[in-house]
Design a protein around this motif. Structure first.
Motif, PDB file in Angstrom:
ATOM      1  N   UNK A 227      41.828  32.938  -9.082  1.00 38.54           N
ATOM      2  CA  UNK A 227      42.651  33.296 -10.234  1.00 38.54           C
ATOM      3  C   UNK A 227      41.996  34.499 -10.894  1.00 38.54           C
ATOM      4  N   UNK A 228      42.746  35.582 -11.021  1.00 38.88           N
ATOM      5  CA  UNK A 228      42.181  36.817 -11.581  1.00 38.88           C
ATOM      6  C   UNK A 228      41.804  36.676 -13.045  1.00 38.88           C
ATOM      7  N   UNK A 229      42.363  35.686 -13.742  1.00 37.48           N
ATOM      8  CA  UNK A 229      42.082  35.523 -15.163  1.00 37.48           C
ATOM      9  C   UNK A 229      41.384  34.192 -15.436  1.00 37.48           C
ATOM     10  N   UNK A 230      40.400  33.857 -14.613  1.00 33.63           N
ATOM     11  CA  UNK A 230      39.709  32.576 -14.742  1.00 33.63           C
ATOM     12  C   UNK A 230      38.978  32.466 -16.089  1.00 33.63           C
ATOM     13  N   UNK A 231      38.583  33.583 -16.683  1.00 34.44           N
ATOM     14  CA  UNK A 231      37.948  33.541 -18.006  1.00 34.44           C
ATOM     15  C   UNK A 231      38.929  32.980 -19.026  1.00 34.44           C
ATOM     16  N   UNK A 232      40.175  33.416 -18.997  1.00 35.34           N
ATOM     17  CA  UNK A 232      41.190  32.896 -19.910  1.00 35.34           C
ATOM     18  C   UNK A 232      41.476  31.422 -19.625  1.00 35.34           C
TER      19      UNK A 232
ATOM     20  N   UNK B 245      28.933  37.838  -7.083  1.00 34.43           N
ATOM     21  CA  UNK B 245      30.211  38.078  -6.419  1.00 34.43           C
ATOM     22  C   UNK B 245      31.386  37.299  -7.034  1.00 34.43           C
ATOM     23  N   UNK B 246      31.119  36.386  -7.991  1.00 34.72           N
ATOM     24  CA  UNK B 246      32.238  35.608  -8.551  1.00 34.72           C
ATOM     25  C   UNK B 246      31.859  34.914  -9.852  1.00 34.72           C
ATOM     26  N   UNK B 247      32.874  34.699 -10.678  1.00 30.86           N
ATOM     27  CA  UNK B 247      32.766  33.805 -11.826  1.00 30.86           C
ATOM     28  C   UNK B 247      33.641  32.610 -11.487  1.00 30.86           C
ATOM     29  N   UNK B 248      33.114  31.393 -11.653  1.00 32.11           N
ATOM     30  CA  UNK B 248      33.835  30.194 -11.237  1.00 32.11           C
ATOM     31  C   UNK B 248      33.733  29.095 -12.280  1.00 32.11           C
TER      32      UNK B 248
ATOM     33  N   UNK C 290      38.854  20.175 -22.654  1.00 30.80           N
ATOM     34  CA  UNK C 290      38.845  19.709 -21.261  1.00 30.80           C
ATOM     35  C   UNK C 290      37.498  20.080 -20.654  1.00 30.80           C
ATOM     36  N   UNK C 291      36.720  19.096 -20.209  1.00 31.30           N
ATOM     37  CA  UNK C 291      35.390  19.404 -19.685  1.00 31.30           C
ATOM     38  C   UNK C 291      35.455  20.126 -18.339  1.00 31.30           C
ATOM     39  N   UNK C 292      34.559  21.077 -18.170  1.00 28.54           N
ATOM     40  CA  UNK C 292      34.450  21.804 -16.913  1.00 28.54           C
ATOM     41  C   UNK C 292      33.048  22.358 -16.798  1.00 28.54           C
ATOM     42  N   UNK C 293      32.682  22.696 -15.581  1.00 30.07           N
ATOM     43  CA  UNK C 293      31.416  23.386 -15.333  1.00 30.07           C
ATOM     44  C   UNK C 293      31.750  24.837 -15.044  1.00 30.07           C
TER      45      UNK C 293
ATOM     46  N   UNK D 232      38.699  20.758  -8.734  1.00 30.79           N
ATOM     47  CA  UNK D 232      39.277  22.065  -8.436  1.00 30.79           C
ATOM     48  C   UNK D 232      38.294  23.131  -8.913  1.00 30.79           C
ATOM     49  N   UNK D 233      37.872  23.978  -8.000  1.00 33.82           N
ATOM     50  CA  UNK D 233      37.051  25.126  -8.359  1.00 33.82           C
ATOM     51  C   UNK D 233      37.973  26.337  -8.436  1.00 33.82           C
ATOM     52  N   UNK D 234      37.906  27.039  -9.545  1.00 34.38           N
ATOM     53  CA  UNK D 234      38.735  28.218  -9.754  1.00 34.38           C
ATOM     54  C   UNK D 234      37.799  29.400  -9.907  1.00 34.38           C
ATOM     55  N   UNK D 235      38.019  30.430  -9.089  1.00 32.86           N
ATOM     56  CA  UNK D 235      37.105  31.576  -9.068  1.00 32.86           C
ATOM     57  C   UNK D 235      37.852  32.889  -9.164  1.00 32.86           C
ATOM     58  N   UNK D 236      37.156  33.858  -9.718  1.00 40.22           N
ATOM     59  CA  UNK D 236      37.586  35.256  -9.656  1.00 40.22           C
ATOM     60  C   UNK D 236      36.472  35.995  -8.931  1.00 40.22           C
ATOM     61  N   UNK D 237      36.810  36.590  -7.817  1.00 41.32           N
ATOM     62  CA  UNK D 237      35.830  37.265  -6.965  1.00 41.32           C
ATOM     63  C   UNK D 237      35.689  38.712  -7.388  1.00 41.32           C
TER      64      UNK D 237
END
Length: 127
Positions: A79-84, A103-106, A94-97, A117-122
């Motif tokens: 997802x290109x907007x994983x920060x949002x 090379x990515x923010x996840x 909602x808890x998340x790590x 579910x791992x969501x990353x922007x590479x």
């Protein structure tokens, strides 16, 4: 008519269809199909609007897979907007790590079905 010569489908079993739609819409997925089948069984298909060849299918537990026999899995989406997405989860409690590597923010979060579910922007890496 939908023509997909190649596709990836992950199938899940749940009764929490509305929660699933709300959760995955935050990750950029849209309802591709929401059908009541013969016999009243609901079949929900979520996909990215820009890539319908990757699909998440949701069915209620039933004869084929009884409730309590469903095993959660772990999978990843980009997802290109994983920060949002992360900011939205944080604002809603909602808890998340989260982690970042060159090379990515996840982020990693549990969906309403219990899957991880791992969501990353590479990032582009130049050498």
């Amino acid at each position: 008519m939908e023509v997909l010569s190649q596709r990836i489908v992950l199938t899940f079993y749940t009764e929490a269809f509305d929660s699933v739609i709300a959760f995955y819409s935050r990750l950029g997925l849209v309802v591709a199909k929401d059908i009541i089948m013969a016999g009243g069984e609901r079949w929900l298909v979520l996909a990215r609007a820009d890539n319908p060849s990757v699909q998440l299918h949701f069915h209620p537990p039933g004869e084929r897979v009884p409730a309590g026999h469903v095993q959660p899995i772990a999978f990843a989406l980009s997802n290109a907007d994983v920060v949002a997405v992360a900011e939205g989860f944080r604002a809603d409690g909602i808890p998340f790590e989260e982690w970042e590597v060159p090379w990515a923010y996840s982020i990693s979060v549990k969906d309403p079905v219990g899957n991880t579910v791992t969501v990353s922007h590479w990032h582009s890496i130049t050498r």
